[in-house]
Scaffold this motif. Sequence first.
Motif, PDB file in Angstrom:
ATOM      1  N   ARG A 134      56.205 -86.721 -19.096  1.00  0.00           N
ATOM      2  CA  ARG A 134      56.606 -87.458 -17.907  1.00  0.00           C
ATOM      3  C   ARG A 134      56.855 -86.566 -16.697  1.00  0.00           C
ATOM      4  O   ARG A 134      56.689 -87.007 -15.555  1.00  0.00           O
ATOM      5  CB  ARG A 134      57.887 -88.255 -18.194  1.00  0.00           C
ATOM      6  CG  ARG A 134      57.706 -89.389 -19.194  1.00  0.00           C
ATOM      7  CD  ARG A 134      59.039 -90.013 -19.574  1.00  0.00           C
ATOM      8  NE  ARG A 134      58.871 -91.115 -20.492  1.00  0.00           N
ATOM      9  CZ  ARG A 134      58.616 -92.369 -20.136  1.00  0.00           C
ATOM     10  NH1 ARG A 134      58.517 -92.675 -18.861  1.00  0.00           N
ATOM     11  NH2 ARG A 134      58.462 -93.314 -21.045  1.00  0.00           N
ATOM     12  N   ALA A 135      57.268 -85.313 -16.939  1.00  0.00           N
ATOM     13  CA  ALA A 135      57.788 -84.494 -15.843  1.00  0.00           C
ATOM     14  C   ALA A 135      56.894 -83.327 -15.452  1.00  0.00           C
ATOM     15  O   ALA A 135      57.306 -82.485 -14.665  1.00  0.00           O
ATOM     16  CB  ALA A 135      59.177 -83.959 -16.222  1.00  0.00           C
ATOM     17  N   THR A 136      55.668 -83.266 -15.980  1.00  0.00           N
ATOM     18  CA  THR A 136      54.767 -82.165 -15.640  1.00  0.00           C
ATOM     19  C   THR A 136      53.669 -82.673 -14.720  1.00  0.00           C
ATOM     20  O   THR A 136      52.850 -83.513 -15.116  1.00  0.00           O
ATOM     21  CB  THR A 136      54.134 -81.551 -16.905  1.00  0.00           C
ATOM     22  OG1 THR A 136      55.165 -81.184 -17.819  1.00  0.00           O
ATOM     23  CG2 THR A 136      53.312 -80.314 -16.549  1.00  0.00           C
ATOM     24  N   ASP A 137      53.642 -82.166 -13.493  1.00  0.00           N
ATOM     25  CA  ASP A 137      52.632 -82.560 -12.522  1.00  0.00           C
ATOM     26  C   ASP A 137      51.593 -81.476 -12.290  1.00  0.00           C
ATOM     27  O   ASP A 137      50.560 -81.747 -11.673  1.00  0.00           O
ATOM     28  CB  ASP A 137      53.292 -82.906 -11.180  1.00  0.00           C
ATOM     29  CG  ASP A 137      54.083 -84.202 -11.246  1.00  0.00           C
ATOM     30  OD1 ASP A 137      53.817 -85.005 -12.155  1.00  0.00           O
ATOM     31  OD2 ASP A 137      54.959 -84.400 -10.395  1.00  0.00           O
ATOM     32  N   TYR A 138      51.866 -80.279 -12.751  1.00  0.00           N
ATOM     33  CA  TYR A 138      50.913 -79.180 -12.553  1.00  0.00           C
ATOM     34  C   TYR A 138      49.873 -79.233 -13.676  1.00  0.00           C
ATOM     35  O   TYR A 138      50.244 -79.258 -14.852  1.00  0.00           O
ATOM     36  CB  TYR A 138      51.646 -77.835 -12.580  1.00  0.00           C
ATOM     37  CG  TYR A 138      50.856 -76.697 -11.991  1.00  0.00           C
ATOM     38  CD1 TYR A 138      51.121 -76.244 -10.701  1.00  0.00           C
ATOM     39  CD2 TYR A 138      49.835 -76.084 -12.706  1.00  0.00           C
ATOM     40  CE1 TYR A 138      50.393 -75.203 -10.146  1.00  0.00           C
ATOM     41  CE2 TYR A 138      49.103 -75.049 -12.159  1.00  0.00           C
ATOM     42  CZ  TYR A 138      49.385 -74.608 -10.878  1.00  0.00           C
ATOM     43  OH  TYR A 138      48.657 -73.589 -10.329  1.00  0.00           O
ATOM     44  N   PRO A 139      48.587 -79.265 -13.364  1.00  0.00           N
ATOM     45  CA  PRO A 139      47.570 -79.326 -14.424  1.00  0.00           C
ATOM     46  C   PRO A 139      47.692 -78.154 -15.387  1.00  0.00           C
ATOM     47  O   PRO A 139      47.779 -76.999 -14.962  1.00  0.00           O
ATOM     48  CB  PRO A 139      46.249 -79.269 -13.647  1.00  0.00           C
ATOM     49  CG  PRO A 139      46.594 -79.764 -12.279  1.00  0.00           C
ATOM     50  CD  PRO A 139      47.997 -79.287 -12.021  1.00  0.00           C
ATOM     51  N   CYS A 140      47.723 -78.451 -16.668  1.00  0.00           N
ATOM     52  CA  CYS A 140      47.901 -77.394 -17.665  1.00  0.00           C
ATOM     53  C   CYS A 140      47.326 -77.863 -18.994  1.00  0.00           C
ATOM     54  O   CYS A 140      46.856 -78.997 -19.121  1.00  0.00           O
ATOM     55  CB  CYS A 140      49.379 -77.025 -17.813  1.00  0.00           C
ATOM     56  SG  CYS A 140      50.434 -78.412 -18.281  1.00  0.00           S
ATOM     57  N   ARG A 141      47.378 -76.988 -19.979  1.00  0.00           N
ATOM     58  CA  ARG A 141      46.864 -77.289 -21.309  1.00  0.00           C
ATOM     59  C   ARG A 141      47.986 -77.101 -22.323  1.00  0.00           C
ATOM     60  O   ARG A 141      48.465 -75.978 -22.525  1.00  0.00           O
ATOM     61  CB  ARG A 141      45.674 -76.380 -21.640  1.00  0.00           C
ATOM     62  CG  ARG A 141      44.503 -76.612 -20.714  1.00  0.00           C
ATOM     63  CD  ARG A 141      43.370 -75.632 -20.953  1.00  0.00           C
ATOM     64  NE  ARG A 141      42.245 -75.935 -20.075  1.00  0.00           N
ATOM     65  CZ  ARG A 141      41.124 -75.221 -19.999  1.00  0.00           C
ATOM     66  NH1 ARG A 141      40.992 -74.142 -20.765  1.00  0.00           N
ATOM     67  NH2 ARG A 141      40.164 -75.565 -19.174  1.00  0.00           N
ATOM     68  N   PHE A 142      48.402 -78.185 -22.934  1.00  0.00           N
ATOM     69  CA  PHE A 142      49.489 -78.137 -23.907  1.00  0.00           C
ATOM     70  C   PHE A 142      48.922 -77.849 -25.296  1.00  0.00           C
ATOM     71  O   PHE A 142      48.070 -78.568 -25.799  1.00  0.00           O
ATOM     72  CB  PHE A 142      50.259 -79.454 -23.930  1.00  0.00           C
ATOM     73  CG  PHE A 142      51.078 -79.703 -22.691  1.00  0.00           C
ATOM     74  CD1 PHE A 142      50.634 -80.601 -21.729  1.00  0.00           C
ATOM     75  CD2 PHE A 142      52.279 -79.044 -22.496  1.00  0.00           C
ATOM     76  CE1 PHE A 142      51.385 -80.823 -20.585  1.00  0.00           C
ATOM     77  CE2 PHE A 142      53.034 -79.274 -21.353  1.00  0.00           C
ATOM     78  CZ  PHE A 142      52.586 -80.162 -20.397  1.00  0.00           C
ATOM     79  N   ILE A 143      49.439 -76.775 -25.910  1.00  0.00           N
ATOM     80  CA  ILE A 143      49.040 -76.376 -27.255  1.00  0.00           C
ATOM     81  C   ILE A 143      50.262 -76.456 -28.155  1.00  0.00           C
ATOM     82  O   ILE A 143      51.260 -75.769 -27.900  1.00  0.00           O
ATOM     83  CB  ILE A 143      48.501 -74.924 -27.288  1.00  0.00           C
ATOM     84  CG1 ILE A 143      47.470 -74.685 -26.186  1.00  0.00           C
ATOM     85  CG2 ILE A 143      47.958 -74.597 -28.673  1.00  0.00           C
ATOM     86  CD1 ILE A 143      46.167 -75.389 -26.381  1.00  0.00           C
ATOM     87  N   LEU A 144      50.220 -77.283 -29.182  1.00  0.00           N
ATOM     88  CA  LEU A 144      51.347 -77.370 -30.119  1.00  0.00           C
ATOM     89  C   LEU A 144      51.104 -76.447 -31.302  1.00  0.00           C
ATOM     90  O   LEU A 144      50.030 -76.480 -31.913  1.00  0.00           O
ATOM     91  CB  LEU A 144      51.534 -78.799 -30.621  1.00  0.00           C
ATOM     92  CG  LEU A 144      52.748 -78.951 -31.556  1.00  0.00           C
ATOM     93  CD1 LEU A 144      54.019 -79.120 -30.751  1.00  0.00           C
ATOM     94  CD2 LEU A 144      52.586 -80.099 -32.532  1.00  0.00           C
ATOM     95  N   ILE A 145      52.109 -75.637 -31.633  1.00  0.00           N
ATOM     96  CA  ILE A 145      52.066 -74.758 -32.806  1.00  0.00           C
ATOM     97  C   ILE A 145      53.218 -75.177 -33.707  1.00  0.00           C
ATOM     98  O   ILE A 145      54.391 -74.904 -33.405  1.00  0.00           O
ATOM     99  CB  ILE A 145      52.233 -73.282 -32.417  1.00  0.00           C
ATOM    100  CG1 ILE A 145      51.214 -72.891 -31.338  1.00  0.00           C
ATOM    101  CG2 ILE A 145      52.115 -72.372 -33.635  1.00  0.00           C
ATOM    102  CD1 ILE A 145      51.532 -71.576 -30.669  1.00  0.00           C
TER     103      ILE A 145
END
Length: 277
Positions: free
Chosen positions: A60-71
């Motif tokens: 909900r709170a991330t507006d900067y384009p990025c790539r989320f990687i779950l480990i």
Amino acid sequence: MLKKWFRKTLTRLNYRYAKSIHPVSTPRTGATKSIFPVYVFIRSWNRPLYLWACLDSLYRATDYPCRFILIDNNSTDPLVAQVVAGFQRRKFFHAVHFIDRNHAANQNMAFIKYRKNMGKYFVLLDGDITVEQTEPCWLTRLINIAEKHSDLAVLGSYIDKSDFIDRQWARLSAPDIAGKHLDQLIKANSPERQIPSAKSEIITPFNPPGRLLLLRTEAINQIGFRIGNVELCRAARNAGYRVGIATSVRHRHLSLLNFYDYPDYDFEQLRDYLQGK
């Protein structure tokens, strides 16, 4: 033995979860234009209540384009997989990696896997934090500060201290919990209980907590991906960089609530992970 396991696990990182990959995470609202890809590595281990809150806040709170990687570090609670699946259905993750051992080196292997595609910065965060919804967002703020200070290699965020539980109250409320375990549950000796007030843009040289860090890729390439936040910050300083805490970015550390939600939390396994065992 560890090197053999490291190579084997790195191979699994390369192939096992190809189906989990999605395009760059889509911001919820109007975002700062992406100049370089920012990878956000989320480290999880059990405690699905906190993981859900963490992922929801980032979603909900991330507006900067990025790539989320779950480990995921070999979680034993089956609800973790359900939480992760829910956010996979939201198309939140760029990739998900379920590792078969709870070991700090897992994050190093992920860094190696994605390093060639990284831009100027990347993020490490733990699955027991939440970020505030702000304008601009938490990631934009961290990057803006780092862009102004080229000597910053490690930049963390300011903790919401309202979640700290009073030690005397906790002892009266839970007389059956052993003193040492109770102190661990409420982080009675955490230096963040005495963290300086947020009067300047950056608090330095106070070590930023490892649970939410913006790291300068160039600096980490130079000093290496160190296991342990103290060691990482020491190496950065020795190489001529600064480390600090951004006071305009605030996070909640949900582990401060273990006393209520996870009173039987296994600190021995946590210690093994943090020490790279």
